[in-house]
Design a protein around this motif. Structure first.
Motif, mmCIF file in Angstrom:
data_model
loop_
_atom_site.group_PDB
_atom_site.id
_atom_site.type_symbol
_atom_site.label_atom_id
_atom_site.label_comp_id
_atom_site.label_asym_id
_atom_site.label_seq_id
_atom_site.Cartn_x
_atom_site.Cartn_y
_atom_site.Cartn_z
ATOM 1 N N UNK A 270 47.573 74.570 31.125
ATOM 2 C CA UNK A 270 48.699 75.165 31.710
ATOM 3 C C UNK A 270 48.881 76.710 31.546
ATOM 4 N N UNK A 271 48.345 77.029 30.332
ATOM 5 C CA UNK A 271 48.313 78.391 29.630
ATOM 6 C C UNK A 271 48.862 78.485 28.204
ATOM 7 N N UNK A 272 48.070 79.250 27.631
ATOM 8 C CA UNK A 272 48.778 79.411 26.121
ATOM 9 C C UNK A 272 49.549 80.684 26.326
ATOM 10 N N UNK A 273 50.613 81.081 25.099
ATOM 11 C CA UNK A 273 51.722 81.684 25.572
ATOM 12 C C UNK A 273 52.034 82.598 24.145
ATOM 13 N N UNK A 274 52.592 83.639 24.282
ATOM 14 C CA UNK A 274 53.348 84.183 23.230
ATOM 15 C C UNK A 274 54.760 84.607 23.547
ATOM 16 N N UNK A 275 55.728 84.875 22.596
ATOM 17 C CA UNK A 275 56.925 84.792 23.045
ATOM 18 C C UNK A 275 57.611 86.466 22.689
ATOM 19 N N UNK A 276 58.215 86.880 23.460
ATOM 20 C CA UNK A 276 58.932 88.515 23.349
ATOM 21 C C UNK A 276 60.148 88.359 23.754
ATOM 22 N N UNK A 277 61.088 88.948 23.022
ATOM 23 C CA UNK A 277 62.465 88.868 23.525
ATOM 24 C C UNK A 277 63.187 87.585 24.015
ATOM 25 N N UNK A 278 62.811 86.303 23.566
ATOM 26 C CA UNK A 278 63.037 85.281 23.844
ATOM 27 C C UNK A 278 62.383 84.827 24.972
ATOM 28 N N UNK A 279 61.415 85.337 25.624
ATOM 29 C CA UNK A 279 60.885 84.864 26.921
ATOM 30 C C UNK A 279 59.340 84.464 26.462
ATOM 31 N N UNK A 280 58.746 83.572 27.191
ATOM 32 C CA UNK A 280 57.426 83.029 27.160
ATOM 33 C C UNK A 280 56.444 83.619 27.977
ATOM 34 N N UNK A 281 55.501 84.655 27.743
ATOM 35 C CA UNK A 281 54.474 84.837 28.596
ATOM 36 C C UNK A 281 53.268 84.099 28.348
ATOM 37 N N UNK A 282 52.750 83.657 29.593
ATOM 38 C CA UNK A 282 51.463 83.041 29.455
ATOM 39 C C UNK A 282 50.357 84.100 29.348
ATOM 40 N N UNK A 283 49.113 83.410 28.907
ATOM 41 C CA UNK A 283 47.801 84.320 28.821
ATOM 42 C C UNK A 283 47.054 83.383 29.535
ATOM 43 N N UNK A 284 46.465 83.740 30.613
ATOM 44 C CA UNK A 284 45.511 82.861 31.247
ATOM 45 C C UNK A 284 44.018 83.286 31.072
ATOM 46 N N UNK A 285 43.935 84.729 30.613
ATOM 47 C CA UNK A 285 42.514 84.923 30.378
ATOM 48 C C UNK A 285 42.763 86.191 29.785
#
Length: 307
Positions: free
Chosen positions: A227-242
């Motif tokens: 479904x997507x790897x992710x990192x977190x910034x300012x409490x929000x998860x951002x998926x990285x799909x490519x």
């Protein structure tokens, strides 16, 4: 042949189609029960369940095969063969022994490498250049039975989603080929040399680990899409799909430019497709216009904020 098919997700659908197209009598289809899914949490049938109903086949969805009553129902079908593809339940010995020709499993790796639950993702994470499909005569072990037929597939640079789709089609083709001439593919024992175990994925593994080298992070992106790897910034998860590996350096997990290049233990990665929760996919510049992540920001901090 009179065949029982046992499978649940999209991966298993091409194998079911292959059985029907080859003219075999699919006497029953076993799959996981409907489960709550989506925002409304309404019960959703598996992909195999839906396809079997379209084909007019009998569908059975037991929650276990360990009780004697369910085993007796299975045995009463008097099957020549059971074909198993990502079914989701362990088959006890009475089930394995019931069909005249036993049970054949379509496994998404070149056994004995990556026995277990998550062979596609583990192959990508490990940097394997190829994987494949193995048709295996099932025994009581975990993917330890004799090999009937295997078929390799190059996977370098592909996402888990792409590999799953390609292996699903390959599985159907391999099954068709074996069923046409089973005597041509006598069972051969698996070698123990090179055996590895593909443990079940944990959700925490999808968090991008920038303390690793950039190649490993890029593989992590591909292995968890979907479904997507992710990192977190300012409490929000951002998926990285490519993502791509690029030159660079600096403290691991720190944004190294104004276009979301992220420093890793060695070199850096640049996301190419990202996604915020509840939003559409976008490129990093589109993300940054609505959700600034300035150069020098540290990602995956336990406390929100910048470095």
């Amino acid at each position: 042949m009179r065949i029982i098919f046992m499978g649940s997700p999209d991966f298993a659908v091409p194998a079911l189609n292959a059985l029907v197209e080859a003219g075999h009598e699919v006497i029953a289809v076993y799959c996981q029960p409907p489960r709550p899914a989506g925002r409304g949490k309404a019960d959703r049938k598996t992909a195999v369940h839906e396809r079997a109903e379209q084909l007019g086949l009998e569908v059975r969805t037991p929650r276990t095969l360990r009780n004697e009553e369910e085993q007796a129902r299975f045995t009463a079908l008097d099957a020549d063969l059971a074909v198993v593809a990502a079914y989701g339940l362990i088959l006890p010995k009475p089930i394995l022994d019931a069909p005249k020709m036993g049970c054949v499993n379509i496994h998404a790796s070149l056994l004995p490498r990556w026995r277990g639950a998550a062979p596609i993702q583990r192959a990508i994470l490990a940097g394997d250049k190829e994987t494949g499909i193995t048709l295996m005569q099932m025994d009581e072990g975990l993917d330890t039975g004799p090999i009937l037929l295997d078929w390799p597939l190059e996977i370098d640079g592909k996402t888990a989603g792409q590999v799953t789709e390609e292996l699903a089609l390959l599985g159907g083709q391999a099954l068709w080929r074996w069923l046409a001439e089973p005597a041509r593919y006598p069972p051969r024992p698996q070698p123990e040399d090179g055996a590895t175990y593909a443990s079940k994925l944990d959700k925490s593994e999808a968090q991008l680990d920038f303390t690793r080298d950039a190649d490993a992070v890029e593989r992590q992106v591909r292995a968890f899409n979907p479904p997507g790897a992710w990192f977190e910034f300012l409490g929000e998860r951002i998926k990285v799909l490519l993502a791509e590996v690029v030159p660079g350096g600096g403290p691991s997990g720190v944004v190294a430019d104004d276009h979301l290049k992220i420093a890793c233990a060695e070199r850096a990665v640049r996301p190419l497709i990202v996604q915020r929760a509840g939003r559409t996919r976008m490129n990093p510049d589109e993300l940054l216009r609505g959700f600034p992540i300035p150069k020098g920001s540290r990602l995956n901090q336990e406390e929100p904020g910048n470095s």
